[in-house]
Design a protein around this motif. Structure first.
Motif, PDB file in Angstrom:
ATOM      1  N   ARG A   1     -27.512  -2.122  28.201  1.00 22.99           N
ATOM      2  CA  ARG A   1     -27.514  -0.965  29.112  1.00 22.99           C
ATOM      3  C   ARG A   1     -28.006   0.252  28.348  1.00 22.99           C
ATOM      4  O   ARG A   1     -27.484   0.603  27.304  1.00 22.99           O
ATOM      5  N   THR A   2     -29.043   0.887  28.897  1.00 20.14           N
ATOM      6  CA  THR A   2     -29.670   2.029  28.238  1.00 20.14           C
ATOM      7  C   THR A   2     -29.645   3.240  29.155  1.00 20.14           C
ATOM      8  O   THR A   2     -29.990   3.137  30.341  1.00 20.14           O
TER       9      THR A   2
ATOM     10  N   HIS B   1     -30.594  -4.864  31.600  1.00 21.14           N
ATOM     11  CA  HIS B   1     -31.359  -6.108  31.533  1.00 21.14           C
ATOM     12  C   HIS B   1     -30.745  -6.998  30.464  1.00 21.14           C
ATOM     13  O   HIS B   1     -29.903  -6.555  29.658  1.00 21.14           O
ATOM     14  N   LEU B   2     -31.139  -8.252  30.445  1.00 12.46           N
ATOM     15  CA  LEU B   2     -30.643  -9.183  29.446  1.00 12.46           C
ATOM     16  C   LEU B   2     -31.043  -8.736  28.046  1.00 12.46           C
ATOM     17  O   LEU B   2     -32.135  -8.193  27.834  1.00 12.46           O
ATOM     18  N   LYS B   3     -30.154  -8.959  27.093  1.00 17.51           N
ATOM     19  CA  LYS B   3     -30.514  -8.711  25.702  1.00 17.51           C
ATOM     20  C   LYS B   3     -31.631  -9.686  25.302  1.00 17.51           C
ATOM     21  O   LYS B   3     -31.745 -10.780  25.839  1.00 17.51           O
ATOM     22  N   ASN B   4     -32.443  -9.263  24.365  1.00 21.25           N
ATOM     23  CA  ASN B   4     -33.556 -10.086  23.884  1.00 21.25           C
ATOM     24  C   ASN B   4     -34.541 -10.427  25.006  1.00 21.25           C
ATOM     25  O   ASN B   4     -35.177 -11.493  24.986  1.00 21.25           O
ATOM     26  N   LEU B   5     -34.655  -9.528  25.971  1.00 19.55           N
ATOM     27  CA  LEU B   5     -35.611  -9.716  27.060  1.00 19.55           C
ATOM     28  C   LEU B   5     -37.032  -9.753  26.499  1.00 19.55           C
ATOM     29  O   LEU B   5     -37.397  -8.928  25.653  1.00 19.55           O
ATOM     30  N   ASP B   6     -37.827 -10.684  26.959  1.00 13.09           N
ATOM     31  CA  ASP B   6     -39.230 -10.747  26.563  1.00 13.09           C
ATOM     32  C   ASP B   6     -39.998  -9.694  27.357  1.00 13.09           C
ATOM     33  O   ASP B   6     -40.346  -9.894  28.511  1.00 13.09           O
ATOM     34  N   LYS B   7     -40.243  -8.561  26.730  1.00 12.96           N
ATOM     35  CA  LYS B   7     -40.867  -7.446  27.430  1.00 12.96           C
ATOM     36  C   LYS B   7     -42.383  -7.595  27.538  1.00 12.96           C
ATOM     37  O   LYS B   7     -43.065  -6.691  28.038  1.00 12.96           O
ATOM     38  N   ASN B   8     -42.897  -8.714  27.111  1.00 16.66           N
ATOM     39  CA  ASN B   8     -44.307  -9.012  27.354  1.00 16.66           C
ATOM     40  C   ASN B   8     -44.514  -9.639  28.728  1.00 16.66           C
ATOM     41  O   ASN B   8     -45.647  -9.821  29.170  1.00 16.66           O
TER      42      ASN B   8
END
Length: 315
Positions: free
Chosen positions: A15-16, A34-41
């Motif tokens: 949470r940011t 969002h989920l931690k370690n989200l693939d932001k690509n």
């Protein structure tokens, strides 16, 4: 500002705190989940969750965001309405049907500029009064591809509820005179509805639905120092002069999901809006649930239903 949340954050959720402007130039304070370690690509569908009328992001929205971001594949944005919580707007506690509607579109602006959000897959959820604002925003903003409400209130209808013509006129007269007082004082009157510290129990002399509001906002269950209830006294004039849902049928062919408790005192708001809306639409009734149960009761809020609704329609 307080950072007290009424529910804990899941271990696998990040949470940011985020800040962004609406079209009036007010800076809104939000939380992005969002989920931690989200693939932001990659790109993901996203949801905006609005708080109950008078509520803030640390209350019901944090519960919805936590659940919908957790293993359900959504990026979720919550926010404080203008004049509330950590968002800009002065005087504090002013309410506006137009600005509160705009806040949803501002959330779309913000999400659609994130590289890991698919801007063609943005939906909205409104809890209580935010249900009316979310629907109002979706009427005009076609970027919102699907919308759901929980325990919806239409605050423009509520502002006149139970009043005959004479009572409406008397209310307008009283609030108009209050504007003279506000002008003379240099600041609008604001009378908090709930105590600044949580109560141990609801006062026994309260009748429904006032007692229901106290069961959430005045007890540790939902109490938050930034949400003590009510708005500036003259805010109600704007709602008496406004119809949020005049163009509800124009949301079609985008879908609407109305979620209500079977025991909710507010059930008729969703039923009337459902009848007014065009297809596709659904009215989903939760068994053994009162209005406020859809704020925070994880065992009552139909998260599986919400997940299926948005995954089927944010394509």
């Amino acid at each position: 500002m307080s950072k007290h949340y009424i529910a804990p954050l899941s271990d696998n959720i990040e949470r940011t705190s985020v800040f962004y402007k609406n079209r009036y130039g007010f800076t809104l304070a939000g939380d992005l989940y969002h989920l931690k370690n989200l693939d932001k690509n990659k790109q993901y569908p996203a949801l905006i969750v609005g708080a109950p009328y008078g509520g803030v992001k640390e209350q019901g929205p944090c519960i919805y965001a936590n659940e919908l971001a957790k293993q359900r594949g959504f990026i979720v944005l919550t926010f404080d309405p203008c004049f509330m919580g950590e968002s800009e707007g002065y005087p504090r506690h002013v309410s506006s049907p137009d600005i509160f509607t705009e806040n949803f579109s501002a959330g779309v602006d913000y999400l659609g500029l994130l590289p890991f959000v698919n801007r063609e897959q943005i939906g909205a959820i409104g809890i209580c009064g935010s249900g009316g604002f979310a629907l109002s925003a979706t009427q005009m903003d076609t970027r919102i591809k699907a919308v759901a409400t929980a325990s919806m209130y239409d605050m423009t209808v509520a502002s006149r509820l139970g009043m005959d013509k004479e009572t409406i006129q008397a209310t307008k007269e009283k609030l108009s005179k209050q504007r003279w007082i506000d002008a003379q004082n240099g600041y609008p009157e604001y009378i908090p509805y709930f105590p600044d510290k949580p109560l141990e129990k609801v006062p026994e002399d309260l009748t429904e639905p006032t007692a229901e509001w106290f069961r959430f906002y005045a007890l540790k269950r939902g109490h938050h120092i930034n949400a003590l209830g009510g708005f500036t006294t003259t805010s109600n004039l704007a709602f008496m002069n406004y119809h949020l849902l005049d163009y509800l049928d124009e949301i079609s062919p985008r879908p609407i999901l109305f979620i209500v408790g079977d025991r909710a005192h507010s059930k008729f708001f969703s039923e009337e809006a459902f009848n007014k809306a065009s297809e596709p639409k659904e009215l989903y009734v939760v068994d053994d649930a009162e209005h406020i149960d859809l704020y925070d009761k994880i065992d009552k809020i139909p998260f599986d239903k919400l997940e299926l609704f948005f995954k089927n329609n944010l394509k």
